[in-house]
Structures are given as structure tokens and as C-alpha cells.
Design a protein around this motif. Structure first.
Motif, PDB file in Angstrom:
ATOM      1  N   GLU A 100       3.681   6.065   2.318  1.00  9.54           N
ATOM      2  CA  GLU A 100       3.931   7.516   2.304  1.00  9.54           C
ATOM      3  C   GLU A 100       3.525   8.150   3.625  1.00  9.54           C
ATOM      4  N   GLY A 101       2.354   7.778   4.134  1.00  7.87           N
ATOM      5  CA  GLY A 101       1.873   8.355   5.388  1.00  7.87           C
ATOM      6  C   GLY A 101       2.795   8.057   6.554  1.00  7.87           C
ATOM      7  N   GLN A 102       3.303   6.815   6.608  1.00  8.15           N
ATOM      8  CA  GLN A 102       4.175   6.448   7.721  1.00  8.15           C
ATOM      9  C   GLN A 102       5.536   7.114   7.619  1.00  8.15           C
TER      10      GLN A 102
ATOM     11  N   LYS B  64       7.266  10.358  10.339  1.00  5.23           N
ATOM     12  CA  LYS B  64       8.494  10.281  11.124  1.00  5.23           C
ATOM     13  C   LYS B  64       8.872  11.620  11.727  1.00  5.23           C
ATOM     14  N   GLY B  65       8.295  12.707  11.219  1.00  4.88           N
ATOM     15  CA  GLY B  65       8.572  14.016  11.816  1.00  4.88           C
ATOM     16  C   GLY B  65       9.518  14.840  10.966  1.00  4.88           C
ATOM     17  N   LYS B  66       9.473  16.138  11.181  1.00  2.00           N
ATOM     18  CA  LYS B  66      10.269  17.056  10.362  1.00  2.00           C
ATOM     19  C   LYS B  66      11.758  16.856  10.562  1.00  2.00           C
TER      20      LYS B  66
ATOM     21  N   ASP C 265       0.844  -1.195   0.000  1.00  2.35           N
ATOM     22  CA  ASP C 265       0.000   0.000   0.000  1.00  2.35           C
ATOM     23  C   ASP C 265       0.883   1.251   0.000  1.00  2.35           C
ATOM     24  N   LEU C 266       1.012   1.897  -1.165  1.00  2.00           N
ATOM     25  CA  LEU C 266       1.901   3.049  -1.293  1.00  2.00           C
ATOM     26  C   LEU C 266       1.423   4.246  -0.470  1.00  2.00           C
TER      27      LEU C 266
ATOM     28  N   LEU D 261       7.774   7.806  -5.497  1.00  2.00           N
ATOM     29  CA  LEU D 261       7.342   8.260  -4.181  1.00  2.00           C
ATOM     30  C   LEU D 261       8.546   8.620  -3.313  1.00  2.00           C
ATOM     31  N   LEU D 262       9.536   7.746  -3.273  1.00  3.74           N
ATOM     32  CA  LEU D 262      10.698   7.983  -2.424  1.00  3.74           C
ATOM     33  C   LEU D 262      11.484   9.204  -2.883  1.00  3.74           C
TER      34      LEU D 262
END
Length: 270
Positions: free
Chosen positions: A30-32, A36-38, A25-26, A71-72
Motif C-alpha cells: 500500500e505504501g509503495q 507513486k504520486g498523485k 506485506d500488504l 486494498l486495491l
């Protein structure tokens, strides 16, 4: 080297971040990653990334792989290849210019873990740290060498790896890697600097940059520092950024260890 030599091939050892993919599930991936935070994005921006698809559940095709690469890249990572894919997908990936790393990351990690000390079986996530009163036994008892009654020679013990000692402050932009040994720094590690070791990392000064211990997979490695102000700390691939550090642990002498999938920070001399 000859004056006419324009380039030469050499082999070197580098540390590389790995993305382990468990689901196809792309949107979820992406959401995870964004979650991870800025700070994590700031530290890992433009970082080379190896994609490990060995743990992936479900079928994927070359179009899914190309979408993952896109995406990456959109997330500012620099994918350098894939590992753990079926043979038919390897061929298609290479046709698309995607490098295939023929290494079994999970087997390497498993062999490394088998040499480490045992850890409790009960799993605790990042949001449920251990109680400060919990004691984790991290010592192993080895039998004393005894003469063989039949006169056979005992196998030689492996010599413990030597430590690499750095006397000067580590400046911003510098990277130090102690391969197969501990790293001891008798000065400060400044913001923007990165120090890494396959073994433990000892810093007898302020830690303001990044410190990574057990980078080759040693889960029993530790980080010790006299003044914790780190941008990032990591052990065996599990990391914390500055925004994750507990305020009462900042500017203190601490030791950092890995328990299951959670980094534990303990004050020294307490």
C-alpha cells in the motif's frame, strides 16, 4: 447479424496493466503504491488490473488474497484476476469469484526479451539516470545472406511490421492501439487521449495525452515526439507521469527509451 441476436461472443486484444507482487506485506504494498504520486493515481484510477503472483516470495492463503483485492479496490484499481498462483489457491480463488488467468506472464516476457537487443548488465535505478555522455549501443549486426554451397534454401526473413499512420488529431477520450507495429501520428495527441503500440510511437505534433510504446513487452521500443507535454509516457510497462518529467525537456523534441528499469529522455537535434 440477426435482428433477434441480443448478444454475441467475440475475441479481442486489449492492453492490461499488471501488478507484480514480490512480498506479502500488504502495508508495504500500500505504501509503495500510494508513493507513486498523485498523477499516477489520477491516470490509473478505475483501471483494470491483473495481479501477477509468480514472483511472490513466501506463503499466502485465500484470506491474504481477499485482503489484497480489498486494498486495491480502496486504491481505486479494478482487479480483474490473478496469475501465477499455486493450483490449490486457484480453486479457492475461483470459489470466491476471483478470475484465474492461466498464462505465464514471466515466460512471455522472457521470450519477448530474448528477441530484443542486449542491454548493459549494470543496473541503474530510477534515481540514478545515465550520464548524457554515456553511449548505449542499440544496434545489432546481421550477416548478409549468402548462397548455401550445398544449394539449400535460406529461411525467409520475417517482413518488418507495417506502421499505422494517423493523420488527424487524437481527441480526449480516444484510444488508439497499433498491434504488432509502429504507430505514427501526424498531428497532436490531446490531453485525455491515449496512443499505444507494440512497437515505436512517433508523434509529429504536441504530445499532451498518454503515449505507451512496447506495450506487449518490447523493451527496445521508443517514443519520439516533437513537443513533449505528456500526461504520461511508458515503455514496456515502465512509466513516467508529467510530474516526473524534467522541466528542461518539456515543450522540446525528444526521444524516450528504456534502460534497465529507467526511462531516459534525450533532446533531439542536440
Amino acid at each position: 447479424m440477426s435482428e433477434n441476436t441480443a448478444a454475441s461472443l467475440k475475441i479481442c486484444s486489449v492492453s492490461l496493466m499488471t501488478l507484480e507482487v514480490y512480498e506479502a506485506d500488504l502495508l508495504k504494498i500500500e505504501g509503495q503504491l500510494r508513493g507513486k504520486g498523485k498523477d499516477a493515481f489520477r491516470f490509473f484510477s478505475k483501471s483494470p488490473l491483473l495481479i501477477n503472483l509468480e514472483p511472490l516470495q513466501g506463503e499466502i492463503d485465500i484470506n491474504w488474497l481477499k485482503d489484497l483485492y480489498t486494498l486495491l479496490k480502496d486504491l481505486s484499481f479494478l482487479p480483474v484476476g490473478i496469475s501465477g498462483t499455486p493450483e490449490h489457491l486457484d480453486v479457492l480463488a475461483m470459489r470466491e469469484g476471483i478470475a484465474v488467468w492461466n498464462i505465464d506472464i514471466n515466460t512471455v516476457a522472457k521470450k519477448r526479451d530474448e528477441t530484443n537487443l542486449p542491454v548493459p548488465a549494470k543496473k541503474k535505478g530510477k534515481d540514478s539516470p545515465l550520464s548524457e555522455n554515456t553511449e548505449i549501443m542499440e544496434s545489432a549486426v546481421r550477416q548478409t545472406d549468402k548462397p548455401d554451397p550445398q544449394g539449400r534454401q535460406s529461411p525467409e526473413r520475417e517482413k518488418p511490421p507495417q506502421s499505422e499512420v494517423i493523420l488527424q488529431p487524437v481527441r480526449s477520450g480516444q484510444r488508439i492501439y497499433a498491434k504488432d507495429r509502429d504507430l505514427i501520428i501526424l498531428a497532436a495527441v490531446n490531453t485525455g487521449a491515449e496512443v499505444m503500440a507494440d512497437g515505436n510511437v512517433h508523434i509529429y505534433g504536441p504530445l499532451r495525452g498518454r503515449a505507451l510504446a512496447g506495450v506487449s513487452g518490447r523493451r527496445d521500443a521508443r517514443i519520439f515526439c516533437q513537443d513533449l507535454q505528456a500526461d504520461l509516457v511508458a515503455i514496456a510497462g515502465y512509466y513516467m507521469t508529467n510530474e516526473d518529467l524534467q522541466e528542461e525537456k518539456l515543450n522540446q523534441a525528444v526521444q524516450i527509451s528504456l534502460f534497465q528499469e529507467s526511462l531516459q529522455i534525450e533532446l533531439l537535434n542536440h
